[in-house]
Design a protein around this motif. Structure first.
Motif, PDB file in Angstrom:
ATOM      1  N   ASP A 340     -18.742  26.257  -4.597  1.00  0.00           N
ATOM      2  CA  ASP A 340     -18.181  25.073  -5.261  1.00  0.00           C
ATOM      3  C   ASP A 340     -16.715  25.332  -5.623  1.00  0.00           C
ATOM      4  O   ASP A 340     -16.392  26.344  -6.257  1.00  0.00           O
ATOM      5  N   PHE A 341     -15.842  24.442  -5.219  1.00  0.00           N
ATOM      6  CA  PHE A 341     -14.421  24.634  -5.558  1.00  0.00           C
ATOM      7  C   PHE A 341     -13.887  23.466  -6.385  1.00  0.00           C
ATOM      8  O   PHE A 341     -12.683  23.295  -6.547  1.00  0.00           O
ATOM      9  N   ARG A 342     -14.796  22.650  -6.942  1.00  0.00           N
ATOM     10  CA  ARG A 342     -14.313  21.502  -7.720  1.00  0.00           C
ATOM     11  C   ARG A 342     -13.482  21.999  -8.907  1.00  0.00           C
ATOM     12  O   ARG A 342     -13.899  22.885  -9.626  1.00  0.00           O
ATOM     13  N   GLU A 343     -12.296  21.439  -9.068  1.00  0.00           N
ATOM     14  CA  GLU A 343     -11.364  21.796 -10.157  1.00  0.00           C
ATOM     15  C   GLU A 343     -11.021  23.287 -10.174  1.00  0.00           C
ATOM     16  O   GLU A 343     -10.662  23.839 -11.214  1.00  0.00           O
ATOM     17  N   SER A 344     -11.140  23.967  -9.004  1.00  0.00           N
ATOM     18  CA  SER A 344     -10.855  25.400  -9.011  1.00  0.00           C
ATOM     19  C   SER A 344      -9.369  25.639  -9.208  1.00  0.00           C
ATOM     20  O   SER A 344      -8.530  24.785  -8.885  1.00  0.00           O
ATOM     21  N   ALA A 345      -9.043  26.827  -9.701  1.00  0.00           N
ATOM     22  CA  ALA A 345      -7.635  27.204  -9.862  1.00  0.00           C
ATOM     23  C   ALA A 345      -6.929  27.104  -8.513  1.00  0.00           C
ATOM     24  O   ALA A 345      -5.773  26.689  -8.435  1.00  0.00           O
ATOM     25  N   ALA A 346      -7.644  27.464  -7.444  1.00  0.00           N
ATOM     26  CA  ALA A 346      -7.030  27.454  -6.112  1.00  0.00           C
ATOM     27  C   ALA A 346      -6.543  26.061  -5.723  1.00  0.00           C
ATOM     28  O   ALA A 346      -5.483  25.921  -5.086  1.00  0.00           O
ATOM     29  N   LEU A 347      -7.285  25.037  -6.098  1.00  0.00           N
ATOM     30  CA  LEU A 347      -6.878  23.672  -5.743  1.00  0.00           C
ATOM     31  C   LEU A 347      -5.485  23.378  -6.298  1.00  0.00           C
ATOM     32  O   LEU A 347      -4.612  22.854  -5.606  1.00  0.00           O
ATOM     33  N   HIS A 348      -5.277  23.735  -7.547  1.00  0.00           N
ATOM     34  CA  HIS A 348      -3.997  23.452  -8.194  1.00  0.00           C
ATOM     35  C   HIS A 348      -2.908  24.392  -7.679  1.00  0.00           C
ATOM     36  O   HIS A 348      -1.797  23.976  -7.375  1.00  0.00           O
ATOM     37  N   ILE A 349      -3.258  25.667  -7.610  1.00  0.00           N
ATOM     38  CA  ILE A 349      -2.227  26.668  -7.302  1.00  0.00           C
ATOM     39  C   ILE A 349      -1.772  26.564  -5.849  1.00  0.00           C
ATOM     40  O   ILE A 349      -0.571  26.636  -5.571  1.00  0.00           O
ATOM     41  N   CYS A 350      -2.691  26.346  -4.916  1.00  0.00           N
ATOM     42  CA  CYS A 350      -2.274  26.175  -3.509  1.00  0.00           C
ATOM     43  C   CYS A 350      -1.324  24.978  -3.412  1.00  0.00           C
ATOM     44  O   CYS A 350      -0.284  25.056  -2.745  1.00  0.00           O
ATOM     45  N   GLY A 351      -1.674  23.890  -4.078  1.00  0.00           N
ATOM     46  CA  GLY A 351      -0.825  22.692  -4.045  1.00  0.00           C
ATOM     47  C   GLY A 351       0.568  23.005  -4.566  1.00  0.00           C
ATOM     48  O   GLY A 351       1.576  22.602  -3.971  1.00  0.00           O
ATOM     49  N   GLN A 352       0.632  23.742  -5.661  1.00  0.00           N
ATOM     50  CA  GLN A 352       1.929  24.053  -6.276  1.00  0.00           C
ATOM     51  C   GLN A 352       2.762  24.984  -5.376  1.00  0.00           C
ATOM     52  O   GLN A 352       3.978  24.792  -5.236  1.00  0.00           O
ATOM     53  N   LEU A 353       2.102  25.959  -4.769  1.00  0.00           N
ATOM     54  CA  LEU A 353       2.827  26.900  -3.895  1.00  0.00           C
ATOM     55  C   LEU A 353       3.362  26.174  -2.661  1.00  0.00           C
ATOM     56  O   LEU A 353       4.509  26.381  -2.236  1.00  0.00           O
ATOM     57  N   LEU A 354       2.530  25.301  -2.099  1.00  0.00           N
ATOM     58  CA  LEU A 354       2.962  24.564  -0.897  1.00  0.00           C
ATOM     59  C   LEU A 354       4.121  23.622  -1.237  1.00  0.00           C
ATOM     60  O   LEU A 354       5.085  23.509  -0.478  1.00  0.00           O
ATOM     61  N   ALA A 355       4.025  22.984  -2.406  1.00  0.00           N
ATOM     62  CA  ALA A 355       5.101  22.062  -2.814  1.00  0.00           C
ATOM     63  C   ALA A 355       6.419  22.811  -2.982  1.00  0.00           C
ATOM     64  O   ALA A 355       7.504  22.238  -2.805  1.00  0.00           O
ATOM     65  N   ALA A 356       6.328  24.110  -3.306  1.00  0.00           N
ATOM     66  CA  ALA A 356       7.551  24.908  -3.472  1.00  0.00           C
ATOM     67  C   ALA A 356       8.054  25.454  -2.132  1.00  0.00           C
ATOM     68  O   ALA A 356       9.008  26.239  -2.093  1.00  0.00           O
ATOM     69  N   GLY A 357       7.372  25.089  -1.046  1.00  0.00           N
ATOM     70  CA  GLY A 357       7.834  25.487   0.289  1.00  0.00           C
ATOM     71  C   GLY A 357       7.302  26.831   0.753  1.00  0.00           C
ATOM     72  O   GLY A 357       7.760  27.366   1.760  1.00  0.00           O
ATOM     73  N   LEU A 358       6.334  27.386   0.032  1.00  0.00           N
ATOM     74  CA  LEU A 358       5.767  28.672   0.450  1.00  0.00           C
ATOM     75  C   LEU A 358       4.641  28.440   1.455  1.00  0.00           C
ATOM     76  O   LEU A 358       4.013  27.382   1.462  1.00  0.00           O
ATOM     77  N   GLU A 359       4.391  29.452   2.267  1.00  0.00           N
ATOM     78  CA  GLU A 359       3.250  29.386   3.191  1.00  0.00           C
ATOM     79  C   GLU A 359       2.054  30.019   2.505  1.00  0.00           C
ATOM     80  O   GLU A 359       2.214  31.000   1.761  1.00  0.00           O
ATOM     81  N   VAL A 360       0.866  29.496   2.783  1.00  0.00           N
ATOM     82  CA  VAL A 360      -0.326  30.018   2.116  1.00  0.00           C
ATOM     83  C   VAL A 360      -1.393  30.363   3.153  1.00  0.00           C
ATOM     84  O   VAL A 360      -1.665  29.575   4.060  1.00  0.00           O
ATOM     85  N   THR A 361      -1.971  31.552   3.011  1.00  0.00           N
ATOM     86  CA  THR A 361      -3.140  31.903   3.820  1.00  0.00           C
ATOM     87  C   THR A 361      -4.275  32.182   2.852  1.00  0.00           C
ATOM     88  O   THR A 361      -4.081  32.883   1.853  1.00  0.00           O
ATOM     89  N   THR A 362      -5.442  31.601   3.115  1.00  0.00           N
ATOM     90  CA  THR A 362      -6.535  31.725   2.143  1.00  0.00           C
ATOM     91  C   THR A 362      -7.717  32.464   2.736  1.00  0.00           C
ATOM     92  O   THR A 362      -7.973  32.400   3.940  1.00  0.00           O
ATOM     93  N   TYR A 363      -8.432  33.122   1.839  1.00  0.00           N
ATOM     94  CA  TYR A 363      -9.711  33.723   2.230  1.00  0.00           C
ATOM     95  C   TYR A 363     -10.716  33.498   1.104  1.00  0.00           C
ATOM     96  O   TYR A 363     -10.395  33.723  -0.071  1.00  0.00           O
ATOM     97  N   ASP A 364     -11.888  33.015   1.474  1.00  0.00           N
ATOM     98  CA  ASP A 364     -12.993  32.916   0.512  1.00  0.00           C
ATOM     99  C   ASP A 364     -14.282  33.146   1.283  1.00  0.00           C
ATOM    100  O   ASP A 364     -14.462  32.571   2.356  1.00  0.00           O
ATOM    101  N   PRO A 365     -15.195  33.975   0.745  1.00  0.00           N
ATOM    102  CA  PRO A 365     -16.415  34.266   1.509  1.00  0.00           C
ATOM    103  C   PRO A 365     -17.398  33.102   1.618  1.00  0.00           C
ATOM    104  O   PRO A 365     -18.281  33.138   2.470  1.00  0.00           O
ATOM    105  N   GLN A 366     -17.271  32.068   0.818  1.00  0.00           N
ATOM    106  CA  GLN A 366     -18.265  30.985   0.853  1.00  0.00           C
ATOM    107  C   GLN A 366     -17.684  29.584   1.008  1.00  0.00           C
ATOM    108  O   GLN A 366     -18.375  28.682   1.472  1.00  0.00           O
ATOM    109  N   VAL A 367     -16.456  29.366   0.592  1.00  0.00           N
ATOM    110  CA  VAL A 367     -15.924  27.994   0.608  1.00  0.00           C
ATOM    111  C   VAL A 367     -15.441  27.629   2.010  1.00  0.00           C
ATOM    112  O   VAL A 367     -14.729  28.409   2.657  1.00  0.00           O
ATOM    113  N   ASP A 368     -15.821  26.453   2.455  1.00  0.00           N
ATOM    114  CA  ASP A 368     -15.398  25.980   3.772  1.00  0.00           C
ATOM    115  C   ASP A 368     -13.939  25.498   3.681  1.00  0.00           C
ATOM    116  O   ASP A 368     -13.623  24.598   2.897  1.00  0.00           O
TER     117      ASP A 368
END
Ligand code: NAD
Ligand code: UGA
Length: 451
Positions: A340-368
């Motif tokens: 479950d990733f509802r309201e996860s920190a990642a949702l907010h933080i990935c959005g903020q990093l991308l908005a700042a022009g950074l590239e993001v690579t993610t890994y999670d063992p269960q989240v699609d």
């Protein structure tokens, strides 16, 4: 007179309805339990080997009961089952309203209303209707009003039986709960539901209250838990500028038996589908009932949490500055042991990093990854990795956002990070000494030894 129920229907096969009914069926072989959902794909998944909810221990429970006395089905078949049911749980989602009176704060009861109508249309005889979903106080009035328009001259009782399970430990929580809460207006239906739980829960853990107290107690319990996390996170910021260490402060505070050690782990911020929405619901109720001071108090728990996530991402953005490097985000789930990733920190933080022009690579063992990006509304600048190693390759920063066990013991000496990479530990799970000796700078929450 309400004898022990023999046939139960639960409407809503989500993170609560599915696991809760699976445990009831497992522990009460004499009761037939049917779980109904309008989402056909979800029902198909519950009937397959790939369950829609990842929870340790869930597969085994479902395997034991499914096809014996546990059934998952769509609404058409479910309507038949409703006609025979003694007890019907409402376990549908109660999200924050997005429009109309109370938008942005009040709970949206449209799913509760539509399944109350479904019950009113199909139930026969005498039926106990149980609020399992988290509801605003006095929601039972709404349910009763709809049930009163039933088609078959049936009679109803409404109980509140909020669920206290936490994701990731749902099966343990359901099999051995701290307490089961049943709120109602008359002893007979309360006793009928208590008789179900008594088949595996010690009687002294079954608390009975009035209907309104039960509804409010659920919101209150979540608000208290979230408030502890915001309290320790508020202190984490002070620790960072004073040289105190938040984990040490938490240990001291939590060793007072009046306070206790749980829910004092400083973090990148709490997530999950419920803390924020339930506190917002509480804030709305306080405002609606004319206690704005109490509303402002609870609202601050959310504000602090939003700030904690923001300042974590700001730190990374500041550090990488114009270099526009790549950030490896480890963990998309809102906590370990769930998909479950509802309201996860990642949702907010990935959005903020991308908005700042950074590239993001993610890994999670269960989240699609694809589902995550769709929900986040992001498509560019972010990519998935199949392994931790792949995520970290060429990264200038690593952000640990979920406390998955496999992240605790990452051997940074074996990763091909850029030489000047910084590690941002949003869960304080990495060994500061090991990060240092691998040659990387560590930023943890609230300062830690070897920082
Ligand atoms: P969820 O979104 O995972 O599941 C809700 C399900 O209800 C969905 O599958 C949806 O299709 C179904 N549904 C909605 N309307 C329906 C209808 N009219 N007929 C049939 N099915 C319908 O939600 P969840 O996480 O299981 O949460 C459900 C409730 O339990 C919420 O009120 C939540 O606050 C509360 N709760 C959740 C947790 C948790 O850990 N997720 C814990 C305690 C309490
Ligand atoms: C929470 C409650 O714990 C359950 O009792 C409740 O039934 C449920 O909400 C609900 O109503 O939905 P859940 O959200 O599944 O359960 O998970 P928690 O273990 O409470 O964690 C919530 C968030 O707080 C997570 O992001 C977690 O990482 C964070 N957290 C928790 C901290 O940051 N620090 C802590 O010390 C504890």
């Amino acid at each position: 007179m309400n004898p022990t129920p023999k046939k139960i229907v639960c409407i809503g096969a989500g993170y609560v309805g599915g696991p809760t009914m699976a445990v009831i069926a497992d522990r009460c072989p004499g009761i037939e339990v049917t779980v109904v959902d309008l989402n056909a794909a979800r029902i198909a998944a519950w009937n397959s080997d790939q369950l829609p909810v990842y929870e340790p221990g869930l597969d085994a429970v479902v395997r034991r009961a499914r096809g014996r006395n546990l059934f998952f089905m769509g609404q058409a078949e479910g309507a038949q089952k409703l006609a025979e049911a003694d007890l019907v749980f409402i376990s549908v989602n109660t999200p924050t309203k997005t429009e109309g009176e109370g938008a942005g704060k009040a709970s949206d009861l449209r799913y509760v209303e539509s399944c109350s109508q479904f019950i009113a249309d199909h139930a026969r005889g005498h039926t106990i209707v149980v609020e399992k979903s988290t509801m605003p106080v006095r929601a039972a009035d709404t349910i009763k009003r709809i049930l009163a328009k039933n088609l078959h001259g049936g009679t109803f009782e409404v109980l509140s039986n909020p669920e206290f399970l936490a994701e990731g430990t749902a099966i343990r929580d359901l099999e051995s709960p701290d307490r089961v809460l049943i709120g109602g207006e008359r002893p007979e239906p309360i006793e009928a539901l208590a008789a179900v739980y008594r088949q595996w829960v010690p009687a002294e853990r079954i608390i009975t209250t009035g209907l309104w107290s039960a509804e409010l107690a659920k919101l209150a319990a979540n608000a208290f838990l979230a408030q502890r996390v915001s309290s320790i996170n508020a202190l984490s910021a002070l620790c960072e500028v004073t040289g105190a260490q938040v984990d040490e402060v938490a240990r001291v505070v939590g060793s007072d038996s009046r306070i206790g050690p749980k829910f004092l782990k400083a973090s990148v911020g709490f997530g999950g589908s419920c803390f924020k929405k339930d506190i917002l619901s509480l804030v709305y109720l306080c405002e609606f009932h004319g206690v704005p001071e109490a509303a402002a108090y609870w609202q601050q728990v959310i504000e602090l949490n939003e700030w904690q996530k923001r300042r974590f991402a700001d730190q990374i953005i500041r550090q990488l500055g114009a270099s526009k490097g790549k950030v490896a985000v480890l963990g998309l789930a809102f906590k370990k042991d769930t998909n479950d990733f509802r309201e996860s920190a990642a949702l907010h933080i990935c959005g903020q990093l991308l908005a700042a022009g950074l590239e993001v690579t993610t890994y999670d063992p269960q989240v699609d990854f694809t589902t995550f990006c769709q929900a986040a509304g992001i498509s560019q600048g972010i990519q998935p990795a199949q392994t931790i190693q792949e995520a970290l390759a060429g990264a200038s920063a690593v952000a640990v956002l979920t406390e998955w066990e496999e992240f605790r013991c990452i051997d940074l000496t074996k990763m091909s990070l850029v030489a000047s990479a910084c590690i941002y530990d949003g869960r304080n799970i990495l060994d500061p000494g090991a990060v240092r000796s691998a040659g990387f700078q560590l930023h943890s929450i609230g300062g830690r030894a070897a920082d």
